[in-house]
Scaffold this motif. Sequence first.
Motif, mmCIF file in Angstrom:
data_model
loop_
_atom_site.group_PDB
_atom_site.id
_atom_site.type_symbol
_atom_site.label_atom_id
_atom_site.label_comp_id
_atom_site.label_asym_id
_atom_site.label_seq_id
_atom_site.Cartn_x
_atom_site.Cartn_y
_atom_site.Cartn_z
ATOM 1 N N LEU A 1 30.611 34.710 28.927
ATOM 2 C CA LEU A 1 30.879 34.957 30.337
ATOM 3 C C LEU A 1 32.367 34.838 30.640
ATOM 4 N N PHE A 2 33.000 33.775 30.138
ATOM 5 C CA PHE A 2 34.422 33.575 30.396
ATOM 6 C C PHE A 2 35.271 34.650 29.715
ATOM 7 N N ALA A 3 34.864 35.081 28.536
ATOM 8 C CA ALA A 3 35.594 36.139 27.833
ATOM 9 C C ALA A 3 35.535 37.443 28.622
ATOM 10 N N GLN A 4 34.386 37.746 29.196
ATOM 11 C CA GLN A 4 34.249 38.958 29.999
ATOM 12 C C GLN A 4 35.106 38.876 31.257
ATOM 13 N N MET A 5 35.133 37.711 31.887
ATOM 14 C CA MET A 5 35.961 37.534 33.072
ATOM 15 C C MET A 5 37.435 37.747 32.754
ATOM 16 N N GLU A 6 37.845 37.263 31.603
ATOM 17 C CA GLU A 6 39.252 37.344 31.222
ATOM 18 C C GLU A 6 39.645 38.758 30.797
ATOM 19 N N THR A 7 38.708 39.479 30.197
ATOM 20 C CA THR A 7 39.005 40.820 29.684
ATOM 21 C C THR A 7 39.069 41.852 30.797
ATOM 22 N N ASN A 8 38.051 41.874 31.653
ATOM 23 C CA ASN A 8 38.000 42.844 32.750
ATOM 24 C C ASN A 8 37.241 42.206 33.904
ATOM 25 N N PHE A 9 37.964 41.516 34.752
ATOM 26 C CA PHE A 9 37.339 40.703 35.793
ATOM 27 C C PHE A 9 36.481 41.533 36.741
ATOM 28 N N HIS A 10 36.991 42.668 37.198
ATOM 29 C CA HIS A 10 36.268 43.443 38.195
ATOM 30 C C HIS A 10 35.024 44.101 37.611
ATOM 31 N N ALA A 11 35.083 44.496 36.363
ATOM 32 C CA ALA A 11 33.880 45.019 35.711
ATOM 33 C C ALA A 11 32.847 43.904 35.557
ATOM 34 N N TRP A 12 33.319 42.717 35.192
ATOM 35 C CA TRP A 12 32.408 41.575 35.085
ATOM 36 C C TRP A 12 31.757 41.282 36.432
ATOM 37 N N ALA A 13 32.546 41.273 37.506
ATOM 38 C CA ALA A 13 32.019 40.961 38.838
ATOM 39 C C ALA A 13 30.949 41.955 39.265
ATOM 40 N N SER A 14 31.166 43.231 38.957
ATOM 41 C CA SER A 14 30.204 44.255 39.363
ATOM 42 C C SER A 14 28.883 44.113 38.622
ATOM 43 N N GLY A 15 28.888 43.506 37.441
ATOM 44 C CA GLY A 15 27.660 43.254 36.701
ATOM 45 C C GLY A 15 27.046 41.908 37.018
ATOM 46 N N PHE A 16 27.892 40.923 37.280
ATOM 47 C CA PHE A 16 27.424 39.561 37.563
ATOM 48 C C PHE A 16 26.744 39.480 38.927
ATOM 49 N N ALA A 17 27.283 40.182 39.914
ATOM 50 C CA ALA A 17 26.781 40.076 41.279
ATOM 51 C C ALA A 17 25.307 40.464 41.410
ATOM 52 N N PRO A 18 24.871 41.625 40.921
ATOM 53 C CA PRO A 18 23.444 41.957 41.065
ATOM 54 C C PRO A 18 22.526 41.042 40.265
ATOM 55 N N MET A 19 23.000 40.520 39.144
ATOM 56 C CA MET A 19 22.185 39.604 38.347
ATOM 57 C C MET A 19 21.944 38.300 39.112
ATOM 58 N N VAL A 20 22.963 37.787 39.760
ATOM 59 C CA VAL A 20 22.866 36.512 40.468
ATOM 60 C C VAL A 20 22.193 36.686 41.830
ATOM 61 N N MET A 21 22.494 37.777 42.516
ATOM 62 C CA MET A 21 21.903 38.018 43.824
ATOM 63 C C MET A 21 20.430 38.378 43.722
ATOM 64 N N ALA A 22 20.057 39.093 42.647
ATOM 65 C CA ALA A 22 18.685 39.596 42.478
ATOM 66 C C ALA A 22 18.359 40.542 43.639
ATOM 67 N N ASN A 23 17.095 40.596 44.056
ATOM 68 C CA ASN A 23 16.685 41.486 45.139
ATOM 69 C C ASN A 23 17.160 42.921 44.914
ATOM 70 N N PRO A 24 16.777 43.538 43.800
ATOM 71 C CA PRO A 24 17.265 44.883 43.481
ATOM 72 C C PRO A 24 16.851 45.946 44.490
ATOM 73 N N ASP A 25 15.824 45.671 45.296
ATOM 74 C CA ASP A 25 15.407 46.621 46.324
ATOM 75 C C ASP A 25 16.362 46.641 47.518
#
Length: 265
Positions: A143-167
């Motif tokens: 997780l930390f490696a992804q944040m360091e490599t490309n933070f905004h790409a990581w955020a766009s993937g992390f947000a839906p995983m943590v928020m859930a509620n895909p509908d």
Amino acid sequence: MSVAARNNVQLLGNLLSDKTIICAHGFGTDQRAWLEVVAAFTDEYKVVLFDYVGANDKTVPFFTRWKYKHLHAYASDILDIIEELGLQNITFIGHSAGGMSGALAAIAEPDWFSRLVLLNASPCYLNQDGYVGGFSTTVLDELFAQMETNFHAWASGFAPMVMANPDRPHLANAFSSTLSAMRPDVALAIAKVIFYSDHRLDIGQLSHPTLLIQAQEDVAVPHEVGYFLEKHIPHSTLIFLDTQGHLPHISDASQVIRAIKPFLK
């Protein structure tokens, strides 16, 4: 330096009330995460909202790694806010790491607080012998490696995983927006402080009535964490909401309100 400026403090509700609610946000959000919830309490309570240092462009100028290297620093900021505003009879409502910071503040100055509500909070996110925190060191390193490599790409993937509620994709999009607004190096530093923190030995000192609210499905905080908190916080009550995701105060504010109201009475 004004504490109110440092933490972007805002006062809402009944400013003449002698009862105060302080709401503390978690990682990747700011005080706006609480607006729907606190609207249910502004008639009766003075409501204090603030941003943790580093959460956005208003507070990041005050961030230094040497100070904010553990959650006790954020707890100290909470106490600064209380002291500067002269608050008393405080109900503290905190989400995730914001909740644990509030617990540490209440342990340090117990007379300033009357009760706590900890929403999807955790004393330790790392799996240990005999303890399920939800994350292994391998997963956190990735997780930390992804944040360091490309933070905004990581955020766009992390947000839906943590928020859930895909509908309801707008929820994840909104979370991704506040998360992406953080300065990447500061976000990484704060994430490491949170995910490597371990306050399992501290929470037993929390003497206040404490309501523990957990989501039924939360990728960041498994059920075992809620049971651990209930067992080790002396005057605690654990309830599970029929919700998905780590941020039910955003995705299902009405359920959070219904859980909190009886506790305050």
